[in-house]
Design an enzyme around this catalytic site. Structure first.
Site, mmCIF file in Angstrom:
data_model
loop_
_atom_site.group_PDB
_atom_site.id
_atom_site.type_symbol
_atom_site.label_atom_id
_atom_site.label_comp_id
_atom_site.label_asym_id
_atom_site.label_seq_id
_atom_site.Cartn_x
_atom_site.Cartn_y
_atom_site.Cartn_z
ATOM 1 C CB CYS C 19 -56.033 65.260 -5.106
ATOM 2 S SG CYS C 19 -57.100 64.552 -4.112
ATOM 3 N N GLY C 45 -58.533 71.412 -6.404
ATOM 4 C CA GLY C 45 -59.172 71.084 -5.048
ATOM 5 C C GLY C 45 -59.118 72.250 -4.429
ATOM 6 C CG ASN C 120 -55.025 63.528 -8.459
ATOM 7 O OD1 ASN C 120 -54.605 63.908 -9.434
ATOM 8 N ND2 ASN C 120 -56.340 63.351 -8.068
ATOM 9 N N GLY C 121 -56.280 60.568 -6.685
ATOM 10 C CA GLY C 121 -56.821 59.490 -7.242
ATOM 11 C C GLY C 121 -57.713 58.765 -6.218
#
Lengths: 489, 489, 489, 489
Positions: C19, C45, C120-121
């Site tokens: 992401c 992404g 994000n993650g």
């Protein structure tokens, strides 16, 4: 899934008009009026639609698959078609395949400028003419019979457009109602026998041509007159109208099936209200074929006017014994058999509480293959009807049409295969009767059919074709030779 | 383009049922049957459609904007929905906006497993319940009132699904006919007053629930009985059917407008054929409001059964004086006003040859805003009608509905603004009459309205609402305070 | 067709960042800036993209499958997103399936008002937390791990939004860089170890958060600083910025693979130019693993900076021996294997005239499955290369990532299955060498890896995971029990 | 939004090849090979793509707007194109508008059977020929100059197809590389001067024709030879290849810009590796125009080979000072200016950490309008470059191309308006130099340009056009007369 197949489509089993045409010259919103007019002619062709307009300098073109409303209902679509002259076409894609390139009006850039044509009908020697043209180097962009006319005009050596068109049409055989646009104005033309309909209207300063009067109604125009069989009408941008008769004066033979089914009931055709003609066919039917019953029930919706006539003449009450779903069009025609079945199934339902235990007379406009008549009779019996009598508002349809109407081959027409008794047995009705051919002519205001010189084209009932059928004859000759050895190339 | 605006839509000016539901358990082709059943219920909602199925392990979901035929007519679409249990929903998008996330059946993964619900009706305290749930941390994924039910079930502390559902519905006020799916089977439930319809059918070993009996007909199922007002029916995968009555036994008040317009004429509702009820309303109308005229003319198609009844009772001939185009659906509903006008225009045409010079009685099912009644009267006069008498097969519609029917606000209802004489003047008819409220009750087989304890919900005619309207009351209170200063956050 | 399968994709065989996030508050054209910023983060992404904006009163949302340019390049699309605050997200759809409902930013209406989050993650205990929430009646609308955060915030009993968010994040384990919007303003937060990157920038009065500095460059903003590991930054509509440290001060462990491959070479990460880091890895590689050859050839484009460094350090000329087609994106990622192969094939071609008869050193950034390394070596040999030496600008990738990076399972990682000699044999190179883990740390400006307290997360190389992996442990426990009998429900 | 306009497209400011062609006969998967081959030629035309195949009996056709991958990557699309012979075309839609009907291969049914043609080049007397053909009744279906060839073939009175084609091409003036299909086999032809490229390859028993050798590589075929200037090669279904030279033996003049920019670096053209030619141009540039600097930086990606050559010759290190986004194609061409700007912006970014404080030499392949050169120089200065020297790997482009290359009119070419000093000032570089015309000829292996009889077409640099330009002359004559009174029609 077998269980759910009970109510097949009824309207898939109809003859289908192949096209409707509309043209207007001298109107500020020519394309918008054309879209509206075509929408009123939608029943004449549901497969594809196109409009060409002219703004004094350039031609504009927009075509699409599907209904008028799917393609021309937005302001954006109309804005692509500027100008005060426009013509449009709706079609059912029998002849020439269903590709977008066959969607009319066809358009070409000739040496004389742009040339657009919308055609209702069928040219019965198109194959022969096409072969000759290709031999000379012509390149066809469609498989439509109509394109033959454009190439004949393009290669005509006459100097004026009027002469070129006349020159072209003299080579053409069959049925046509044409609306033509050039940079000089609009022309409309009907074949010498006037097989396909074409009317003329007036809206302020604008002149309109259309397949039926309903298209005039919807745009608020006045009906002026029919374009005469064999007449070519020119209208220029001043509004000047000139009439030409390049084909002499043969006796007209317009298509009587327009009264039976093709035209909308609110149209006028040949000087008669179609609704009145249909009701009157019902009256003739009741006179010719009385029947003791509790209710007169129309096969909706095309059988309704005749059922009202039958009820009024016979005194048997008119009732809605079959309820039709509104979520399918009148015919929901699609070109391939698979698609047809997928989309028209689930169309009608029996009104069981009414029908149960009753003797009923079903009124339909025609029987083509008979498969749906059989299903309707079954549906009525499943709903508990005691007796089911079938009355048909046209004579038996035993012959194919080659003039722009989609008909199954003769071997698939029920009346091409069997007599009335056998047909009755096939559809499993308690009785079956058709209006007589003279009854049909009486219903449209005549004394009967003039056998020596019939007043209408009724070939689908009688097999009496009013023109030569060159391509058909060639195909038949070719089939006959298929057993011969094929020569070297 | 001013000229072409003459024939506005007639059906845009109707009350609209918001939804239809269908569920089936125990059938090999559950999704296919559901698609077919929803197609037969299409008139109850044209805006969006969804089906959820369950194959014993997983739930499957497919939703779309538009008609059933546009979304579920292909084999591919049905193949996405395997399993022997399925439920579907058609909707008209009034409440909750038109996004895809509001398309039902709604689905959620609860701790107990998957949970799908299809809802016809309207929860009149949904706003209040939603606020409470959000306050506790619930996150809504739709703006639909139906989602409140799912959250109430999800947070119910009762152990069994039946108890959870009952617990949830006890908090809910308003009208609902629900079809629910869980991994254990199907449940169907109707609100205590039975405002919205729900019937039960049998097809082999399969059990079906549907808004109307026509959906049973189309799949070939037998009608078993109505789901009773306040009843919750559970069906498991063995086919075992259990009936529960968690709400006691209040007197039912089903919606009488189902007889007037919502249901299809070939459906049965409350033990009566809807076609017969409508014809009988026509008979009552003719008795209560006779009129000298040449023809009885229905406003097609919803006015037709009453017109037949009127004609039979009065002896005045039934004729088709208005021809309806088949290229628009029954109502052609679209959610925004702009779209509505663009698509429903061009729908009807006068049958001029019939109407010209005649005295006519027009029969319509109801008058809502009155704008289209005015246009029909004008159209008949433009076609040459000498006198135009208007008769309406329902009492004046003067009150909004809060039970899942799209109604304009009271100030836009013609009968909310004026009396019958003023309405007659507004629509420019020569006379105007409505069937009486007692006449309407007689037409459905009763002796008249029981004022003390009305047998139907007739709030749209009488303003007598059978349930509290919590959200409406809150909105009205809020409007009343708008002039007060807004406090700090 | 066997013949045409020679050049398989090379980039399909990479680790993939899942992401990229972007947020801006205080800008007139917030959504337009967000679209541009996301376009600069597109390499993080390619599967789906979404933007949510807030205009002071309402939130607006637009999501789509595919690239930013496919969904947000038109004025119309941006006009749907008014307001001065916006946040967006690009994603590669590993976790949670590829449906539109998983496209971020996720949005929910909480009791406190709207709440949008872009993440994000990867939350490594999302499964456990989700089960607990559903048990309490929470209804999830996506399968995304991110939605857990929203439900935790929604059900937190702390009074302020800051406390609710902190409360929620304390329960969460794993890697996250978050951009959050509420009606009060924007918050950005990085997990306590700072595994995933997040930077802060300034554009006039507007504050920006983004995954990489290139997104600041593209909108013309200044880089201010990184959001610190464990920091939560709040920005309100006055432009006031408040920094919070709710998680204490653990030693940071940012992802070292951002230097190797994920970040764009023109980004800064952890105070270093990524381009310089990569070139420097090439320098270290040349120092550690010299090789006699005619040319240094990058595997384009990700191997190029290291190849330049290798060439400069070794003195061997840098040449383009592999030509890459521009008609595929950097990675052309698609979620299913089938789609991946169909679209990334035909991507590279040997520069035969250069390579023929030469000894070459190929430089690539990493080896994942090894399948494409094998194909590149083959392609070079087919083009006539005399010797092919393979040098890799990262240590062997032998362990999966659970922090938001798409990695094959360990058994499919070449370095998870074999040692360097076996790998060399597998890819059929004449020699193979990787930069050492200390060489990698040196290239980013350190003296080497601090084994006691590593300065980066390098779990993919070392298997040393800096956080617990709750869901993984549960899955492994479950697999271990699969042979036991399944209990009753 | 002004802030975000800084980095305009660089590649929009290039000359563009208009087309790529590919044909194969004798292969089981002809259409699949064609799709792959066209994908390798995508850089020669991104606007539209078409493939025609022949299965021994019928021709099949599929066309689309956009890239090859968008239209021909699925098995379904290839399955529509059965047969062992196929030809395809990619195009950039300059001439003839962007409609689908102009997408090639063009196809027509002639008297001799089907005829398909794919054309790279431009017929410089197409307008004159078209007028003559229309005058004789020909109807054009496209606005493409290529259709003229079909009509000339259709109306040729020679008996054999070979003679018809020769007859047609003798009337044609300009540049063409043609791939033709008839029911007898495939023909390929290059204009007498060989302006546009065309190569021949072998794949098992199949023969292939393609614009560049990369298209052979991608399908795994062997390069056989170039089709010679003025050669017409026939291949029949037996695999027999016949070569004809109907135009005598004029001295060839292939387009030298194929070496500069059009061809892919991994192609061979005129016996030379394009990559080597470009690197060698860099060497010549360094020799002719030395410059003291810290780094040689390519304008990616077309300047890269020359930059490598420049670096090797000068000893100045090669570095990536401009990072190019992978999420735009090499040129991202779209036909209208508006679309071009919307989609190509945001393409490059400065590598600030590298450039800051340094003296740099930028290497680009050509300067067309100069607008993007100016932007690149600005971007480098904004990133802190101390000196920016610009070197161009072609001579000044001061003249339009009329042979199938999209060039702005002369007044918009920077070198058409000013000398090198003025150009340097315009783009704001510290110095500017171009390779000399002789340097360019040396780089492709010659001693220099033969002024008496140039070995290449270099009209864009020299204005020395190797053929008459009939249509251009007619347009210029017409412009000259615009002030005269217009006569009557």
């Amino acid at each position: 899934m077998h269980t759910f197949d009970t109510h097949e489509t009824f309207d898939g089993d109809k003859l289908h008009e192949e096209c409707g045409v509309f043209g207007i010259i001298g109107a500020a919103d020519a394309a918008a009026a054309t879209a509206l007019g075509l929408h009123a002619l939608q029943h004449r062709g549901q497969e594809a639609v196109g409009i060409v307009s002219f703004d004094g300098a350039e031609f504009f073109n927009r075509r699409g698959i599907g209904h008028v409303a799917d393609n021309f209902s937005t302001g954006e679509s109309i804005a692509e078609l500027p100008g005060t002259m426009a013509a449009g076409h709706v079609r059912y894609s029998t002849t020439g395949g269903s590709g977008l390139r066959n969607v009319q009006p066809l358009y070409a850039e000739l040496a004389s400028g742009g040339f657009a044509v919308a055609h209702n009908g069928n040219i019965s020697n198109a194959g022969a003419l096409r072969s000759e043209l290709v031999e000379k180097g012509a390149i066809f962009q469609s498989t439509s019979d109509t394109e033959v006319i454009i190439h004949l005009v393009a290669t005509s050596r006459y100097p004026t457009m009027l002469d070129k068109i006349t020159d072209a049409l003299r080579l053409v055989e069959g049925a046509y109602a044409l609306v033509i646009m050039t940079p000089r104005g609009m022309a409309a033309c009907r074949d010498p026998l006037g097989i396909r309909p074409l009317v003329m209207g007036q809206l302020g300063d604008a002149t309109i041509f259309a397949s039926e009067t309903v298209a005039l109604d919807v745009v608020g125009a006045e009906f002026v007159r029919e374009v005469e069989p064999g007449e070519l009408v020119e209208v220029d941008f001043d509004g000047t109208v000139r009439s030409h008769r390049p084909f002499g004066n043969p006796s007209p033979r317009p298509c009587i099936f327009e009264h039976v089914y093709f035209s909308r009931p609110d149209s006028y055709f040949g000087g008669h209200s179609v609704y009145e003609s249909r009701k009157q066919i019902g009256v003739e039917l009741a006179r010719e074929n009385h029947c003791d019953a509790d209710y007169v029930i129309p096969v909706p919706d095309s059988g309704t006017p005749a059922a009202i006539g039958y009820s009024q003449q016979s005194g048997i009450p008119f009732e809605l014994g079959i309820i039709r779903s509104h979520y399918v069009g009148r015919t929901f025609i699609q070109p391939s058999d698979g698609a047809r079945h997928a989309s028209v199934k689930r169309k009608h339902n029996a009104n069981r509480s009414l029908v149960e235990g009753k003797r009923i007379v079903l009124i339909d406009d025609s029987i083509v293959r008979g498969t749906t008549s059989l299903k309707i009779v079954q549906m009525m019996r499943d709903a508990g009807a005691k007796e089911v009598h079938f009355r048909v508002a046209s004579p038996p349809t035993g012959h194919g049409c080659y003039y722009g109407v989609d008909t199954p081959e003769r071997s698939k027409l029920l009346a091409g295969r069997m007599d009335v008794d056998a047909m009755c047995e096939y559809i499993q009705a308690d009785s079956l009767a058709f209006v007589s051919i003279d009854g049909l002519y009486r219903a449209v205001g005549l004394k009967g059919r003039n056998t020596a010189c019939p007043q209408y084209c009724d070939a689908c009932f009688t097999g009496d074709y009013p023109t030569p059928l060159t391509d058909l004859a060639a195909r038949q000759a070719q089939s006959a030779q298929l057993s011969l050895p094929v020569g070297k190339e």
